[in-house]
Motif scaffolding. Structure first.
Motif, PDB file in Angstrom:
ATOM      1  N   THR A 321     -40.058  -9.670 -16.877  1.00 40.33           N
ATOM      2  CA  THR A 321     -39.600 -10.841 -17.632  1.00 40.33           C
ATOM      3  C   THR A 321     -40.726 -11.379 -18.514  1.00 40.33           C
ATOM      4  O   THR A 321     -40.485 -11.763 -19.668  1.00 40.33           O
ATOM      5  CB  THR A 321     -39.113 -11.920 -16.662  1.00 40.33           C
ATOM      6  OG1 THR A 321     -38.123 -11.363 -15.792  1.00 40.33           O
ATOM      7  CG2 THR A 321     -38.530 -13.104 -17.400  1.00 40.33           C
ATOM      8  N   ARG A 322     -41.948 -11.401 -18.003  1.00 40.61           N
ATOM      9  CA  ARG A 322     -43.077 -11.855 -18.827  1.00 40.61           C
ATOM     10  C   ARG A 322     -43.266 -10.949 -20.038  1.00 40.61           C
ATOM     11  O   ARG A 322     -43.481 -11.436 -21.169  1.00 40.61           O
ATOM     12  CB  ARG A 322     -44.348 -11.893 -17.979  1.00 40.61           C
ATOM     13  CG  ARG A 322     -44.330 -12.902 -16.846  1.00 40.61           C
ATOM     14  CD  ARG A 322     -45.725 -13.009 -16.219  1.00 40.61           C
ATOM     15  NE  ARG A 322     -45.723 -13.939 -15.104  1.00 40.61           N
ATOM     16  CZ  ARG A 322     -45.584 -13.594 -13.840  1.00 40.61           C
ATOM     17  NH1 ARG A 322     -45.420 -12.298 -13.527  1.00 40.61           N
ATOM     18  NH2 ARG A 322     -45.606 -14.493 -12.878  1.00 40.61           N
ATOM     19  N   GLN A 323     -43.202  -9.655 -19.817  1.00 36.31           N
ATOM     20  CA  GLN A 323     -43.383  -8.721 -20.924  1.00 36.31           C
ATOM     21  C   GLN A 323     -42.260  -8.842 -21.937  1.00 36.31           C
ATOM     22  O   GLN A 323     -42.515  -8.766 -23.161  1.00 36.31           O
ATOM     23  CB  GLN A 323     -43.443  -7.286 -20.356  1.00 36.31           C
ATOM     24  CG  GLN A 323     -43.811  -6.232 -21.391  1.00 36.31           C
ATOM     25  CD  GLN A 323     -45.241  -6.387 -21.875  1.00 36.31           C
ATOM     26  OE1 GLN A 323     -46.083  -6.964 -21.178  1.00 36.31           O
ATOM     27  NE2 GLN A 323     -45.520  -5.894 -23.075  1.00 36.31           N
ATOM     28  N   PHE A 324     -41.022  -9.080 -21.503  1.00 38.31           N
ATOM     29  CA  PHE A 324     -39.907  -9.211 -22.440  1.00 38.31           C
ATOM     30  C   PHE A 324     -40.069 -10.447 -23.320  1.00 38.31           C
ATOM     31  O   PHE A 324     -39.858 -10.386 -24.543  1.00 38.31           O
ATOM     32  CB  PHE A 324     -38.597  -9.284 -21.660  1.00 38.31           C
ATOM     33  CG  PHE A 324     -37.390  -9.542 -22.510  1.00 38.31           C
ATOM     34  CD1 PHE A 324     -36.780  -8.518 -23.218  1.00 38.31           C
ATOM     35  CD2 PHE A 324     -36.861 -10.824 -22.641  1.00 38.31           C
ATOM     36  CE1 PHE A 324     -35.669  -8.752 -24.020  1.00 38.31           C
ATOM     37  CE2 PHE A 324     -35.758 -11.066 -23.437  1.00 38.31           C
ATOM     38  CZ  PHE A 324     -35.160 -10.030 -24.133  1.00 38.31           C
ATOM     39  N   TYR A 325     -40.413 -11.587 -22.726  1.00 40.89           N
ATOM     40  CA  TYR A 325     -40.574 -12.811 -23.511  1.00 40.89           C
ATOM     41  C   TYR A 325     -41.768 -12.719 -24.460  1.00 40.89           C
ATOM     42  O   TYR A 325     -41.765 -13.319 -25.535  1.00 40.89           O
ATOM     43  CB  TYR A 325     -40.729 -14.012 -22.577  1.00 40.89           C
ATOM     44  CG  TYR A 325     -39.407 -14.600 -22.125  1.00 40.89           C
ATOM     45  CD1 TYR A 325     -38.767 -15.594 -22.864  1.00 40.89           C
ATOM     46  CD2 TYR A 325     -38.774 -14.151 -20.981  1.00 40.89           C
ATOM     47  CE1 TYR A 325     -37.553 -16.123 -22.473  1.00 40.89           C
ATOM     48  CE2 TYR A 325     -37.564 -14.662 -20.564  1.00 40.89           C
ATOM     49  CZ  TYR A 325     -36.951 -15.651 -21.316  1.00 40.89           C
ATOM     50  OH  TYR A 325     -35.736 -16.159 -20.916  1.00 40.89           O
ATOM     51  N   TYR A 326     -42.791 -11.967 -24.054  1.00 41.39           N
ATOM     52  CA  TYR A 326     -43.949 -11.813 -24.945  1.00 41.39           C
ATOM     53  C   TYR A 326     -43.586 -10.960 -26.161  1.00 41.39           C
ATOM     54  O   TYR A 326     -43.970 -11.271 -27.291  1.00 41.39           O
ATOM     55  CB  TYR A 326     -45.107 -11.197 -24.164  1.00 41.39           C
ATOM     56  CG  TYR A 326     -46.300 -10.875 -25.028  1.00 41.39           C
ATOM     57  CD1 TYR A 326     -47.128 -11.888 -25.520  1.00 41.39           C
ATOM     58  CD2 TYR A 326     -46.590  -9.549 -25.373  1.00 41.39           C
ATOM     59  CE1 TYR A 326     -48.216 -11.587 -26.326  1.00 41.39           C
ATOM     60  CE2 TYR A 326     -47.670  -9.241 -26.176  1.00 41.39           C
ATOM     61  CZ  TYR A 326     -48.482 -10.267 -26.656  1.00 41.39           C
ATOM     62  OH  TYR A 326     -49.552  -9.975 -27.460  1.00 41.39           O
ATOM     63  N   GLU A 327     -42.827  -9.880 -25.948  1.00 45.83           N
ATOM     64  CA  GLU A 327     -42.454  -9.015 -27.073  1.00 45.83           C
ATOM     65  C   GLU A 327     -41.364  -9.625 -27.934  1.00 45.83           C
ATOM     66  O   GLU A 327     -41.341  -9.405 -29.148  1.00 45.83           O
ATOM     67  CB  GLU A 327     -41.981  -7.656 -26.528  1.00 45.83           C
ATOM     68  CG  GLU A 327     -43.062  -6.885 -25.792  1.00 45.83           C
ATOM     69  CD  GLU A 327     -42.545  -5.601 -25.184  1.00 45.83           C
ATOM     70  OE1 GLU A 327     -41.296  -5.380 -25.296  1.00 45.83           O
ATOM     71  OE2 GLU A 327     -43.331  -4.833 -24.606  1.00 45.83           O
TER      72      GLU A 327
END
Length: 609
Positions: A321-327
Motif C-alpha cells: 500500500t505504501r508503494q502504491f500511494y508513492y507511485e
C-alpha cells in the motif's frame, strides 16, 4: 304585620340589627321598575310607538355572499394501463341569496379532460322527497352525493368558516387534499441521458487484478455501554473499487469466529437529498441514490473514515500500500500511529492510620481485600528457631526509686521476633509480679505504620535502652545462652553486640575457671562430682523439682557475675526456697570450694534419671 282599620297589612321593617334605623326606599323592586319606565304624559304627551323596521329581502341581505368548500371525487379509469382511477379536485359554491349550488373544477392545461363548470348553478335535490341541500347540511370532513357522484368535502374558506360558526354550527377539523397519482407522476423530471465516460472497467480489472490495498484500523466503540476498541483490517480491491472489512480475532477473546464484518462491496460516501427521509433498511443502493462512492483517495493513514455508519481509525498499512500511494500520488508520509491503550495511572493506595488493635500486619490485610487473609509467615524461620528464646534481665527506668528496684526478665523469641516481659514476684514488695507484657512485636522509637521497624537481637546489648510502648527498660544482664547463640551465628550479628556480651561475661567466666582450678587443687574432679551427685540424690529422695524462679533469684544476688555467693546469702536463699539439703553436705561442699557455689552448678542441675 301591622293592623289598619281592623285589617292586617304588610309593612317593611324600619329597624335593623342593633335597632339601627334603615334608610331605604320602601317600594318594591317591581314598583321601582314601573316608575322608572313611566313617562309623564301631562308634560310630554302620550308616547308614540316606534315604526316597524323595514323588510329586507334575502336577495338583498345575502347579495354576493357565497360559501366555498374544497372537495374532490374519485373517477374510475377502466381502459388505461397507466392509471386505474383519477382524483379530480373541485370547488363547491353555495349561494346564500337563493340557496343554490354549483360545482366548478379548475382547468388544467393539456389535461385532456373536459373541465370547468361540472354542475351549473341550481338548487341541488337532497333526496327523493323533494328536499334540497341547505347550508346547514354542509360541513368539513363529510361526503355529499350530487347527481350520483360522491364528493368529499375537506376544507372551506375563512368566510365560510366564520359564517357557519356564527350560526352555531360546529365545524369538523379540516382534511388534507388528495392529489392525483398520475398527475404527480407526470410532474417528475424527464430522464437525462449522460454520455458514458471514457473509463474502461475492463481495463481496470485487467490492470489491477489481484492487487489489494491493506489498511490496519480500529473501531472505537467505548462511548456506548460495554463498548471497546476492536482491531480490523480494511481491504480495498483496486480491480473494482470494492471494500471489505475483516475483524482480527485474538485467542480467548470471547467472540464468535465471524471474520468478515462488511462483505466485499462498493461503499457509498454521500447520498442524494431524498435519502435523508427514505428508510435505508429496505433500500437497495444504486447509482441513482448515491452521489459519490469511496475511492482510493479517501483512505489515508492517521485519518478516520466512516463505513456504513461505523467510524474506523486507520493507523497503519502494509508495504504494498505504501508503494502504491508513492507511485500513484507521490505520498511518502506513512508514519504509523500508536493506538495501544496506555495503562491507567496507578492510584496511590492510602493506608488508613493504625488503630492499635492487633498486630500491624493483621490490620493491614483489611485494606487489601474484603475477605482479609492472614499474613504470610516465614515457616522455615519458625521451624529452624522453634523453642529458641533469648532471655535478658532488664530494669525499669523511672524517676521513682522504688520503680528502679524492680527487675524484669525480657524474652526474645527467635521464631516469631516477638518479645515478652515477665516480672518475678518478690515477697512483701507491694508489687504484684507476673506477666508484664504478652508476646508481641515491639516497634522501635520513630517507627511508622508505613515502614515499621521492630527490635531485633542485634539491638539488645548490655546497657542498651529498650522502649516498650512508652516504658523504658535498661538491659542489665543476659542468659549465657544468648552469648553462645550469637557466637555460633556471629555472621548474623554486628560485632559491637557480640563484643558487649563477651565483655559482660568475661569476669564471670574467669571466676568459674578459677573456681574449677581451685576445686581441682583441693580435691579431684571425681570427688567434686560425687559430692554434687549426693546433693542431687538427696533432692531426688525428697521429690524436689528445680524451680526457674530459684535460679533467677540466685542469678539476681550474683551482682558481679562471678558465680559465687557469700555464706549468709546462700543459706538465706536455701531457707527461702526450702531446699531439703542437709547442712553436712552443704558444709562439705563449702569446705571443698572455699565459698558457696551457685545453685546452677550443684543444686539446679538436672537430676539423673
Amino acid at each position: 304585620m301591622v293592623e289598619l282599620n281592623g285589617f292586617a297589612c304588610s309593612r317593611l321593617p324600619t329597624m335593623g340589627i342593633g335597632r339601627e334605623r334603615l334608610y331605604v326606599n320602601q317600594l318594591s323592586q317591581a314598583e321601582l321598575d314601573e316608575l322608572s319606565n313611566k313617562r309623564p304624559t301631562l308634560t310630554y304627551g302620550q308616547a308614540k310607538q316606534a315604526p316597524p323596521s323595514d323588510f329586507i329581502p334575502a336577495h338583498v341581505a345575502f347579495d354576493k355572499k357565497v360559501l366555498k368548500f374544497d372537495a374532490y371525487f374519485q373517477e374510475d379509469v377502466p381502459i388505461s394501463t397507466e392509471e386505474h382511477f383519477r382524483i379530480r379536485q373541485v370547488g363547491i359554491y353555495y349561494y346564500l341569496e337563493d340557496d343554490s349550488m354549483s360545482v366548478m373544477e379548475p382547468i388544467v392545461e393539456n389535461s385532456g379532460i373536459p373541465q370547468g363548470k361540472l354542475i351549473k348553478r341550481q338548487r341541488i335535490p337532497k333526496n327523493d322527497r323533494g328536499d334540497h341541500y341547505h347550508w346547514k347540511d354542509l360541513n368539513r370532513g363529510m361526503n355529499i352525493t350530487i347527481y350520483g357522484k360522491t364528493f368529499r368535502i375537506v376544507d372551506c374558506d375563512p368566510f365560510t368558516q366564520v359564517f357557519l360558526e356564527s350560526q352555531g354550527i360546529e365545524l369538523n377539523p379540516p382534511e388534507k387534499m388528495i392529489f392525483d397519482p398520475y398527475t404527480e407522476l407526470r410532474k417528475m423530471p424527464m430522464r437525462m441521458y449522460v454520455t458514458p465516460s471514457s473509463f474502461d472497467q475492463l481495463k481496470q480489472f485487467l490492470t489491477f487484478d489481484k492487487q489489494v490495498l491493506r489498511f490496519y484500523a480500529i473501531w472505537d466503540d467505548t462511548e456506548n455501554m460495554f463498548g471497546e476498541n476492536r482491531p480490523f483490517i480494511i481491504h480495498f480491491y483496486l480491480a473494482d473499487d470494492t471494500v471489505e472489512v475483516r475483524e482480527l480475532h485474538e485467542r480467548n477473546d470471547g467472540r464468535d469466529p465471524f471474520p468478515v464484518l462488511i462483505r466485499r462491496q462498493r461503499l457509498p460516501k454521500s447520498f442524494v437529498d431524498k435519502m435523508k427521509t427514505f428508510p435505508r433498511c429496505v433500500l437497495e443502493i444504486s447509482n441513482q441514490e448515491v452521489l459519490e462512492w469511496y475511492t482510493v483517495k479517501d483512505f489515508a493513514v492517521g485519518k478516520p473514515i466512516t463505513l456504513l455508519g461505523r467510524s474506523f481509525f486507520i493507523y497503519d498499512c502494509d508495504e504494498f500500500t505504501r508503494q502504491f500511494y508513492y507511485e500513484k500520488f507521490g505520498i511518502t508520509d506513512f508514519q504509523p500511529v500508536d493506538v495501544k491503550k496506555k495503562p491507567p495511572e496507578e492510584v496511590p493506595q492510602i493506608i488508613p492510620p493504625y488503630n492499635g488493635y492487633g498486630f500491624l500486619e493483621d490490620s493491614l490485610q483489611n485494606c487489601f481485600s474484603l475477605l482479609p487473609q492472614p499474613p504470610r509467615k516465614n515457616f522455615i524461620k519458625m521451624l529452624e528457631n522453634d523453642h529458641k528464646v533469648l532471655r535478658y534481665q532488664v530494669a525499669l527506668e523511672s524517676p521513682n526509686p522504688e520503680e528502679r528496684k524492680r527487675q524484669f526478665i525480657l524474652s526474645y523469641f527467635l521464631s516469631t521476633d516477638m518479645i515478652s516481659i515477665y516480672e518475678p514476684p518478690v515477697r512483701n514488695s507491694g508489687i504484684i509480679g507476673g506477666k508484664y507484657l504478652g508476646k508481641t512485636k515491639v516497634p522501635k522509637p520513630g517507627s511508622t505504620t508505613d515502614n515499621p521497624v521492630y527490635y531485633e537481637p542485634a539491638d539488645l546489648t548490655i546497657g542498651a535502652t529498650v522502649e516498650v510502648f512508652g516504658h523504658r527498660f535498661i538491659i542489665t544482664d543476659a542468659d549465657e545462652y544468648v552469648l553462645n547463640y550469637m557466637e555460633s551465628n556471629a555472621e548474623s550479628f554486628p560485632a559491637t553486640t557480640l563484643q558487649s556480651l563477651r565483655d559482660h561475661f568475661a569476669p564471670r567466666r574467669m571466676a568459674v575457671q578459677a573456681a574449677e582450678s581451685q576445686s581441682a587443687a583441693g580435691m579431684g574432679r571425681q570427688e567434686l562430682e560425687e559430692v554434687v551427685k549426693q546433693v542431687q540424690e538427696q533432692l531426688k529422695h525428697h521429690n524436689y523439682l528445680s524451680n526457674s524462679s530459684m535460679r533467677e533469684a540466685f542469678l539476681h544476688h550474683d551482682k558481679d557475675g562471678s558465680g559465687f555467693l557469700d555464706k549468709e546469702e546462700f543459706f538465706a536463699l536455701c531457707n527461702r526456697f526450702n531446699l531439703p539439703v542437709s547442712n553436712a553436705l552443704v558444709n562439705k561442699v563449702r569446705r571443698q570450694c572455699g565459698q558457696c557455689l551457685l545453685i546452677t552448678n550443684c543444686l539446679c542441675r538436672p537430676h539423673p534419671s
